[in-house]
Scaffold this motif. Structure first.
Motif, PDB file in Angstrom:
ATOM      1  N   TRP B  73       0.844  -1.191   0.000  1.00  0.00           N
ATOM      2  CA  TRP B  73       0.000   0.000   0.000  1.00  0.00           C
ATOM      3  C   TRP B  73       0.876   1.236   0.000  1.00  0.00           C
ATOM      4  O   TRP B  73       2.024   1.178   0.439  1.00  0.00           O
ATOM      5  N   ASN B  74       0.337   2.343  -0.433  1.00  0.00           N
ATOM      6  CA  ASN B  74       1.056   3.597  -0.293  1.00  0.00           C
ATOM      7  C   ASN B  74       0.399   4.418   0.806  1.00  0.00           C
ATOM      8  O   ASN B  74      -0.775   4.754   0.719  1.00  0.00           O
ATOM      9  N   GLY B  75       1.169   4.677   1.885  1.00  0.00           N
ATOM     10  CA  GLY B  75       0.652   5.479   2.989  1.00  0.00           C
ATOM     11  C   GLY B  75      -0.170   4.671   3.988  1.00  0.00           C
ATOM     12  O   GLY B  75      -1.088   5.217   4.608  1.00  0.00           O
ATOM     13  N   GLY B  76       0.154   3.381   4.132  1.00  0.00           N
ATOM     14  CA  GLY B  76      -0.560   2.545   5.100  1.00  0.00           C
ATOM     15  C   GLY B  76      -1.796   1.920   4.490  1.00  0.00           C
ATOM     16  O   GLY B  76      -2.379   2.449   3.540  1.00  0.00           O
ATOM     17  N   ALA B  77      -2.187   0.765   5.057  1.00  0.00           N
ATOM     18  CA  ALA B  77      -3.306   0.004   4.490  1.00  0.00           C
ATOM     19  C   ALA B  77      -4.622   0.765   4.577  1.00  0.00           C
ATOM     20  O   ALA B  77      -5.493   0.622   3.725  1.00  0.00           O
TER      21      ALA B  77
END
Lengths: 214, 260
Positions: B73-77
């Motif tokens: 993911w980008n920036g946390g799930a």
């Protein structure tokens, strides 16, 4: 009365036409089935749904209807096919539905872990399909592909309705002239020989590609 | 974004299948060169955690970084911005993975299994790829079997080929998902020996295992999981010699009973 050598010649020609039409029909069917099967496996609705509809239609409709539509209905929308072309296209479209389901099942049988292993090594989806999934699936689908080809050989008997002088047409023509069932019996034997030959080729291919162990 | 570069860092990682939560707020950091064994009863989430680290089992909460780069993911799930295939491949690139059931590709010889990614991903020529693959097979003691198909090899040999396949692309860390659980008992040793040699070479390794003896000897750290959470995390001497929780004590007792 017995069949003359000219009669046998006609039947042999019919057999040749049956084999020829089925060969090209099968090749066309396989060529269509590969992209169809990949579409069936897609997670995207707008890719898998049309493929699913196609397969269901081809599974639900008799070949003879498809041939009528192509050969007699085609000209109404500007599609003019010769009888043999309509026959091959009909067999190809019809067979593609069944082949696509076989290929889909074959691809599904490739263990998920084999695909995960590839993706962990950075091998992308398309390369994975080409180098890992298709070669493995090809081996499992050899027997059902040849089985389906044999079904197509026998289905090709209905090509007679669009005036193609394949084996069944040749036999029924002769039967009308000779008032005898002999042509049908000979035709049945010729079908059997063709089917048996295909089955033997299938076994040989299966053996050739076997990866042992099982 | 963690600024100190850990080999692997998982923060508040959560995973649920529908309503069933299999990972609860898991924090795990692995440093370069460390050998971490994850132990725990079946269903405790240890394999899921390992698969989450490689984004083979996508997490639904928290974030995971591999050598400083977020994976999956980008920036946390929580933001639900999934990486593209290319981004994910780049994030995974430092990781190798060895599976319980080997997952060698059965239609290729051992050497081709090892060489494939070198050719397809790393742009090596057929000859270069084969040379590197052969060296990797030699490292796991299988150079004599390089031209056999997987079905001609024993389970232990297959797993060693799988390790060679992971090694050939020079990963910075290797994840092992119960690498000896599918093997006949007499074949376990040869695989563990290869893994021990890798550990001695300084390879960063995370190993989900039921081999307590191996964990006690080869690991720098042992993580005990139960019910989707990390219960204890420490050096093997503490985990095996001085368990703090009742659950770990019980687990060690039952696995000791099984060993006898």
């Amino acid at each position: 009365m017995s069949l003359t050598s000219a009669d046998l010649g006609l039947l042999a020609q019919g057999l040749g036409l049956t084999a020829w039409m089925t060969l090209w029909g099968t090749l066309l069917a396989l060529a269509l089935a590969v992209p169809l099967a990949l579409c069936l496996r897609s997670n995207r609705f707008w890719i898998n749904a049309p493929a699913r509809v196609y397969v269901e239609v081809m599974r639900g409709a008799p070949l003879v209807l498809l041939l009528f539509l192509l050969y007699y209905g085609g000209p109404q929308i500007g599609l003019r096919l010769s009888a043999p072309a309509a026959g091959i296209v009909g067999l190809g479209f019809f067979g593609a539905g069944a082949f696509a389901e076989i290929l889909r099942a074959g691809l599904n049988a490739v263990p998920t872990g084999d695909v995960e292993a590839a993706s962990m090594l950075g091998i992308n989806r398309i390369k994975c399909i080409v180098h890992i999934e298709i070669p493995q699936a090809a081996r499992t689908v050899i027997p059902p592909i040849f089985g389906q080809t044999i079904i197509l050989v026998k289905e090709s008997a209905v090509l007679s309705v669009i005036t193609i002088a394949e084996l069944t047409k040749a036999a029924s023509g002769l039967a009308t002239i000779t008032f005898s069932v002999q042509p049908f019996i000979v035709a049945a034997l010729l079908y059997w020989a063709l089917v048996e030959a295909i089955a033997q080729v299938g076994l040989a291919v299966e053996r050739h590609y076997q990866i042992g162990g099982h | 974004m963690p600024n100190i570069e850990h080999a692997i860092s998982a923060r508040k990682v959560t995973k649920a299948y529908g309503t069933k939560t299999v990972l609860r707020d898991v924090d795990l950091t692995v440093e370069e060169g460390e050998v971490v064994c994850i132990i725990g009863p079946s269903g405790s989430g240890k394999s899921t955690l390992l698969r989450a680290l490689a984004f083979l089992a996508p997490h639904n909460g928290g974030d995971i970084h591999i050598f400083g780069r977020e994976i999956g993911w980008n920036g946390g799930a929580e933001r639900k911005v999934k990486q593209t295939e290319k981004e994910l491949a780049e994030a995974r690139a430092p990781l190798g993975m060895v599976f319980q059931h080997f997952h060698l590709w059965p239609h290729m010889k051992a050497i081709d299994n090892v060489a494939l990614a070198l050719k397809l991903v790393h742009g090596k020529s057929a000859l270069e790829a084969e040379t590197i693959a052969f060296d990797a097979l030699k490292k796991v003691g299988l150079d004599e079997h390089a031209y056999k198909h997987p079905h001609q090899l024993s389970g232990g040999q297959k797993q060693r080929v799988a390790i060679a396949r992971a090694l050939a692309v020079s990963p910075k860390a290797i994840l092992f998902d119960e690498p000896t659980s599918a093997l006949d008992p007499e074949l376990v040793g040869e695989v563990l020996n290869v893994m021990r040699a890798l550990a001695d070479d300084g390879m960063t390794m995370v190993i989900v295992t039921h081999e307590m003896g191996f964990a006690a000897q080869a690991a720098n750290r042992v993580v005990f999981m139960d019910h989707g959470a990390i219960v204890e995390d420490g050096p093997p001497a503490d985990i095996f010699g001085n368990p703090k929780s009742e659950r770990l004590r019980q687990f060690l007792e039952t696995s000791r009973d099984r060993a006898i």
